[in-house]
Design an enzyme around this catalytic site. Sequence first.
Site, PDB file in Angstrom:
ATOM      1  CD  GLU A  60      -1.400  -2.384   1.936  1.00  0.00           C
ATOM      2  OE1 GLU A  60      -0.295  -2.803   1.900  1.00  0.00           O
ATOM      3  OE2 GLU A  60      -2.378  -3.125   1.897  1.00  0.00           O
TER       4      GLU A  60
ATOM      5  N   GLY B  93      22.153  -5.794 -21.362  1.00  0.00           N
ATOM      6  CA  GLY B  93      21.258  -6.851 -21.712  1.00  0.00           C
ATOM      7  C   GLY B  93      19.958  -6.606 -21.630  1.00  0.00           C
TER       8      GLY B  93
ATOM      9  CB  CYS C  12       8.985  -4.454  -3.051  1.00  0.00           C
ATOM     10  SG  CYS C  12       8.385  -3.106  -2.248  1.00  0.00           S
TER      11      CYS C  12
ATOM     12  CG  ASP D 224      24.324  -9.767 -15.852  1.00  0.00           C
ATOM     13  OD1 ASP D 224      25.422  -9.168 -16.740  1.00  0.00           O
ATOM     14  OD2 ASP D 224      23.176  -9.712 -16.141  1.00  0.00           O
TER      15      ASP D 224
ATOM     16  CD  GLU E 183      23.232  -8.014  -2.360  1.00  0.00           C
ATOM     17  OE1 GLU E 183      23.192  -7.404  -3.355  1.00  0.00           O
ATOM     18  OE2 GLU E 183      22.327  -8.760  -1.813  1.00  0.00           O
TER      19      GLU E 183
ATOM     20  CB  CYS F 139      25.183  -3.049 -10.472  1.00  0.00           C
ATOM     21  SG  CYS F 139      24.122  -4.202 -11.336  1.00  0.00           S
TER      22      CYS F 139
ATOM     23  CD  GLU G 199      26.394   2.443 -10.854  1.00  0.00           C
ATOM     24  OE1 GLU G 199      25.754   1.306 -10.641  1.00  0.00           O
ATOM     25  OE2 GLU G 199      26.114   3.413 -10.135  1.00  0.00           O
TER      26      GLU G 199
ATOM     27  CG  HIS H 134      20.951   4.120 -11.796  1.00  0.00           C
ATOM     28  ND1 HIS H 134      22.234   4.201 -12.120  1.00  0.00           N
ATOM     29  CD2 HIS H 134      20.610   2.775 -11.217  1.00  0.00           C
ATOM     30  CE1 HIS H 134      22.658   3.006 -12.069  1.00  0.00           C
ATOM     31  NE2 HIS H 134      21.670   2.029 -11.505  1.00  0.00           N
TER      32      HIS H 134
ATOM     33  CB  CYS I 237      22.813  -0.875 -14.858  1.00  0.00           C
ATOM     34  SG  CYS I 237      22.354  -2.432 -14.103  1.00  0.00           S
TER      35      CYS I 237
HETATM   36  N1  GLN Z   1      21.438  -8.228 -17.661  1.00  0.00           N
HETATM   37  C1  GLN Z   1      20.749  -7.379 -16.758  1.00  0.00           C
HETATM   38  C2  GLN Z   1      20.006  -6.433 -17.160  1.00  0.00           C
HETATM   39  O1  GLN Z   1      20.317  -5.639 -18.513  1.00  0.00           O
HETATM   40  C3  GLN Z   1      21.758  -6.994 -15.487  1.00  0.00           C
HETATM   41  C4  GLN Z   1      21.098  -6.398 -14.548  1.00  0.00           C
HETATM   42  C5  GLN Z   1      21.613  -5.853 -13.452  1.00  0.00           C
HETATM   43  O2  GLN Z   1      22.849  -5.711 -13.508  1.00  0.00           O
HETATM   44  N2  GLN Z   1      21.326  -5.624 -12.162  1.00  0.00           N
HETATM   45  O3  GLN Z   1      19.125  -6.080 -17.036  1.00  0.00           O
HETATM   46 ZN    ZN Z   2      23.874  -3.749 -13.460  1.00  0.00          ZN
END
Ligand code: GLN
Ligand code: ZN
Length: 741
Positions: free
Chosen positions: A21, A416, A500, A583, A589, A627, A649, A676, A708
């Site tokens: 929501e 991609g 999300c 990828d 992370e 990324c 990136e 972005h 990206c």
């Molecule tokens: N190959 C994916 C895309 O182009 C890579 C996405 C990502 O790195 N989060 O959407």
């Molecule tokens: Zn990416």
Amino acid sequence: MTSSFPASTALGYPRIGPDRELKRALESYWEGRSSRAGLEETARRVREDTWRRLAALGLEGLPSNTFSYYDQVLDTAVLLGAVPARYRHDDDLTTYFAMARGAEGIAPLRMTKWFDTNYHYIVPEIGPDTVFSLDAAKPLAEVREARALGLETRPVVVGPVTFLLLSQAAPGSPDGFAPLDRLDDAVEVYARLLAELAAEGVGWVQLDEPALVADRTAAELAAVEAAYGRLGRLENRPALLVASYFGDLGDALPVLAGTPVEAVGLDLVRGTAHGVEALAGKTVVAGVVSGRDVWRTDRDRALAMLLAVRERAGRVVVSTSCSLLHVPYDVERETGLDPALRERLAFAEQKVAEVADLAALLAATPGRHLPGHSAPEDRPHPSRVRAAEGRAPYAVRAAAQAEHLKLPLLPVTTIGSFPQTGELRRARAALAAGEIGEAAYESMVRAEIEQVIALQERLGLDVLVHGEPERNDMVQYFAEHLDGFAVTRHGWVQSYGSRCTRPPILHGDVRRAEPITVRWAEYAQSLTSKPVKGMLTGPVTIVAWSFVRDDLPLREVVFQVADAVREEVGDLEEAGIRVIQVDEPALRELVPLRRAEQAAYLEWAVEAYRWATSGASEHTQIHTHLCYSDADEILAAIDALDADVTSIESARSRGRVLGAVGAFPRGLGPGVYDIHSPRVPGADEVEHLLTEALRTVPAERLWVNPDCGLKTRSYEQVEAALANVVEAAARVRERLFRDVR
Ligand code: GLN
Ligand code: ZN
């Protein structure tokens, strides 16, 4: 001052709403489709429903101030008055969202991952001149709001040490300045906050200090001592819970033990009870129900842990290991899941019920040890790590591929995905609902691929992609096609702001029953003579963005996925695909928070990637994509992946990446288009970025690509941007030839 802590609690709760929501309300407010009052009403309802639900589930200690319109770290910056001048606006909500999302001509604050989770927080800016001033409106309002419902709550605030450690130095700060230098000033604002909360009649406050589970210097530990010494000695304050999570407190535990705070929260799922005796005399808020996974708690194991802590430290409160922000709301709604699997699962609601049950059980267990149960230990597992046969050396491969692919200098490619149209998303939903057949959906995907290929040919790209129109998500798509995974319908988890994700659940042995991506790649390749890049998600990322079984070491699970990716790579090659991208945006992370554990992780993570890709022949060009722009931390590992080309990136941070990775000995594509943002970069700007890149990357190894995937952009933006990218590459190429001649 010290009322005793309630017997059960949770450190935090999801806040996006069981049906997202808040997401919808935020997006409609941002788009100007609804009023502030409408947004506030939705937010109020989410909070009310949460408190009522927690109370109904039997939880005694209810948290407040865990709601957020965007992010709790950003909320803390506002609380402390640490709002950079450039974002300030008369309307507080406009200021707030400007920091989170940017405003006319002003970039937002940086966003980065919250420890080793997939949640992203907004990075505050603190400088030597930042003027701290208390704005306690939000925590006070939440306390009052709950009280109006007849419920007492414990405000939760990010603690001063973690807040400053996560902040970055404001632009223009002198060299050597660190936000933590401002600890004393910030702590004074926390002191005022505590006084205001005490005046409001608040009994307990929770200060979150997850930064203490990573390695901390002596100076940082001294900061902990100073901060909590000062706050603890305040005359007029609520009782304090300092909550740690995501690992062991280690050296910070005795430091906190030595301060006058009343309670310390320990993550007893990821961490241990090591050294807990030091907390005797305080309350231990024992996080025995995991907030990071979706599995039911092993009751005996948790109870044994609680009894052991009670024996060694005294007062024990049953809690979640961290905020439940990182799990979905309610497993009962997942009626489509195999019942046998559903029985093993617990989402936030179920976890809260487990906490309440365990608290009752603990209260009813007078003894110290549970008969027949010793404190839990990790079960040893045989490791089955597969060692990849090395491919031919990079130089040999590079020559073979040059021969085979005949690419121009500075080849232009994309990462991609191409824009996902509403039409495609609707078709996928219709397919899932059985409203259209498989064949109708397939032909839509094929039509999309035809258009994406035609567009790239028209624009003059060199290595094409099929555009990933068949994928809802780069992890979920593979999860849906591999054995051992289940996907949920409502299992949304906040990633950042209103975004999300719905992480798949990896619950059994992973196996690839049949090729997954091959027919799409093959079809795309049949439409063009230029090479089409096959597009796969790497094993670490598939696992990192899923909820993973906990009965096998993570490494073992990642290698199972690597097996599946390896088979897919083989099938793509066999189908005539000459370039394959795997990828691995989540590689960083999963890096453990403690340095001592990092090398071992990176070693197996790299090995898994190599296992997934090393079956490829030397003629097949393997690409990888990451990324983030701060690759420097794990540059050696990225190199060890042994991919032929790495895209990363870079557009937003300008030279930063290149400073670090310039000497990278393989193909490198530093992003030249910030995807972005809706902004379309001009050809001059891209040309400039490429010229900069050429200072550190030799022309033979430089690739030209966006930061990206293009999935979230519109076709209009993408066409214009890629046309400029292609033009810039052509100009630079031209110049290089001229210089040679
Ligand atoms: N190959 C994916 C895309 O182009 C890579 C996405 C990502 O790195 N989060 O959407
Ligand atoms: Zn990416």
